[in-house]
Write a protein that holds these residues in place. Structure first.
Motif, PDB file in Angstrom:
ATOM      1  N   ILE A   1      17.710 -20.640 -31.510  1.00  0.00           N
ATOM      2  CA  ILE A   1      17.947 -19.241 -31.168  1.00  0.00           C
ATOM      3  C   ILE A   1      16.734 -18.616 -30.500  1.00  0.00           C
ATOM      4  N   SER A   2      15.670 -19.416 -30.325  1.00  0.00           N
ATOM      5  CA  SER A   2      14.488 -18.874 -29.659  1.00  0.00           C
ATOM      6  C   SER A   2      13.820 -19.961 -28.829  1.00  0.00           C
ATOM      7  N   SER A   3      13.025 -19.528 -27.885  1.00  0.00           N
ATOM      8  CA  SER A   3      12.257 -20.447 -27.063  1.00  0.00           C
ATOM      9  C   SER A   3      11.061 -19.703 -26.494  1.00  0.00           C
ATOM     10  N   THR A   4      10.003 -20.441 -26.217  1.00  0.00           N
ATOM     11  CA  THR A   4       8.847 -19.825 -25.571  1.00  0.00           C
ATOM     12  C   THR A   4       9.105 -19.743 -24.074  1.00  0.00           C
ATOM     13  N   ILE A   5       8.675 -18.662 -23.482  1.00  0.00           N
ATOM     14  CA  ILE A   5       8.866 -18.452 -22.052  1.00  0.00           C
ATOM     15  C   ILE A   5       7.555 -17.985 -21.438  1.00  0.00           C
ATOM     16  N   THR A   6       7.503 -17.968 -20.136  1.00  0.00           N
ATOM     17  CA  THR A   6       6.300 -17.527 -19.434  1.00  0.00           C
ATOM     18  C   THR A   6       6.273 -16.006 -19.360  1.00  0.00           C
ATOM     19  N   GLU A   7       5.107 -15.479 -19.044  1.00  0.00           N
ATOM     20  CA  GLU A   7       4.972 -14.029 -18.924  1.00  0.00           C
ATOM     21  C   GLU A   7       5.874 -13.502 -17.806  1.00  0.00           C
ATOM     22  N   ALA A   8       5.985 -14.291 -16.731  1.00  0.00           N
ATOM     23  CA  ALA A   8       6.843 -13.874 -15.623  1.00  0.00           C
ATOM     24  C   ALA A   8       8.301 -13.790 -16.060  1.00  0.00           C
ATOM     25  N   GLN A   9       8.731 -14.790 -16.853  1.00  0.00           N
ATOM     26  CA  GLN A   9      10.108 -14.764 -17.352  1.00  0.00           C
ATOM     27  C   GLN A   9      10.320 -13.596 -18.295  1.00  0.00           C
ATOM     28  N   ALA A  10       9.293 -13.306 -19.103  1.00  0.00           N
ATOM     29  CA  ALA A  10       9.390 -12.186 -20.036  1.00  0.00           C
ATOM     30  C   ALA A  10       9.544 -10.873 -19.290  1.00  0.00           C
TER      31      ALA A  10
ATOM     32  N   LEU B   1       8.622 -21.998 -33.077  1.00  0.00           N
ATOM     33  CA  LEU B   1       9.800 -22.490 -33.778  1.00  0.00           C
ATOM     34  C   LEU B   1      10.124 -21.606 -34.964  1.00  0.00           C
ATOM     35  N   VAL B   2       9.080 -21.256 -35.754  1.00  0.00           N
ATOM     36  CA  VAL B   2       9.304 -20.458 -36.951  1.00  0.00           C
ATOM     37  C   VAL B   2       9.863 -19.092 -36.593  1.00  0.00           C
ATOM     38  N   SER B   3       9.359 -18.494 -35.511  1.00  0.00           N
ATOM     39  CA  SER B   3       9.816 -17.171 -35.125  1.00  0.00           C
ATOM     40  C   SER B   3      11.299 -17.160 -34.823  1.00  0.00           C
ATOM     41  N   GLY B   4      11.839 -18.316 -34.424  1.00  0.00           N
ATOM     42  CA  GLY B   4      13.243 -18.369 -34.077  1.00  0.00           C
ATOM     43  C   GLY B   4      14.148 -18.605 -35.256  1.00  0.00           C
ATOM     44  N   ALA B   5      13.628 -19.018 -36.397  1.00  0.00           N
ATOM     45  CA  ALA B   5      14.485 -19.321 -37.532  1.00  0.00           C
ATOM     46  C   ALA B   5      13.993 -18.657 -38.807  1.00  0.00           C
ATOM     47  N   ALA B   6      12.834 -19.103 -39.301  1.00  0.00           N
ATOM     48  CA  ALA B   6      12.384 -18.639 -40.607  1.00  0.00           C
ATOM     49  C   ALA B   6      11.972 -17.181 -40.626  1.00  0.00           C
ATOM     50  N   MET B   7      11.857 -16.523 -39.454  1.00  0.00           N
ATOM     51  CA  MET B   7      11.547 -15.111 -39.453  1.00  0.00           C
ATOM     52  C   MET B   7      12.729 -14.284 -39.939  1.00  0.00           C
TER      53      MET B   7
END
Length: 206
Positions: free
Chosen positions: A30-39, A125-131
């Motif tokens: 449910i989450s992924s890291t993205i670049t600043e440009a994508q953000a 990874l944690v931010s996408g689930a265990a948060m």
């Protein structure tokens, strides 16, 4: 899950039909890291049309931008809660699914420990689930039930030496995850849930 609760072990013949989509839904990212440009494109701090929320986490290496698919969160939570319910209701007949369910739920039991994500922040990874509190709650609650399923099945095996080792290994693994939850959990209700799960897990393995 309500039908499974009503039927109990008689629901076992339906598991091969129900479990594959449930496992897929529970395992989805449910989450992924993205670049600043994508953000920036996703309007940082806002939400795009597809239900993706973007936010920034400060780490020792710098800012990390994370995109969370909010539309998938409810599906993942529901799937994890159903897996926990099946484990509780079906007990030893749920054993064939203990390993894949444990692989999905165990990483969600605890928040990332202080410093593990840099400056005490969560890793990608944690931010996408265990948060998410509901995901941690379902994962924590499932641990004793998975222990019961494994213990009841393994204690009936002919090779008891191998069975006892498997039970001990699983117990140590589950307790390590639950102890991590006690160290890192910020929600009092989940701290109490984790403490209760530790007691129930030890009882299940004895």
């Amino acid at each position: 899950s309500r039908i499974g609760k009503c039927l109990g072990k008689d629901f076992a013949p339906f598991l091969p039909l129900v479990m594959p989509p449930l496992l897929e839904a529970a395992a989805q990212a449910i989450s992924s890291t993205i670049t600043e440009a994508q953000a920036t494109e996703l309007s940082e701090g806002g939400q795009d049309e597809e239900g993706t929320l973007c936010f920034c986490v400060q780490t020792e290496e710098g800012d990390t931008f994370i995109a969370v698919r909010t539309a998938a969160i409810d599906d993942k939570i529901t799937a994890c809660q159903m897996l926990a319910s099946f484990a509780e209701d079906l007990k030893d007949v749920f054993f064939p699914y203990v390993e894949p369910v444990m692989a999905i739920l165990a990483p969600m039991v605890a928040r990332e420990e202080q410093g593990a994500g840099g400056a005490g922040g969560p890793g990608p990874l944690v931010s996408g689930a265990a948060m998410h509190d509901d995901l941690r709650s379902a994962a924590i609650a499932a641990m004793p039930s998975l222990m019961v399923a494994a213990t009841r099945h393994l204690t009936r095996q002919a090779d008891q030496a191998t069975a006892q080792k498997a039970i001990t290994d699983m117990l140590q693994f589950v307790l390590a995850r639950l102890m991590a939850a006690l160290r890192t959990e910020e929600e009092l209700e989940l701290v109490m849930t984790a403490a209760q799960a530790i007691q129930q897990t030890v009882e299940a393995a004895s």
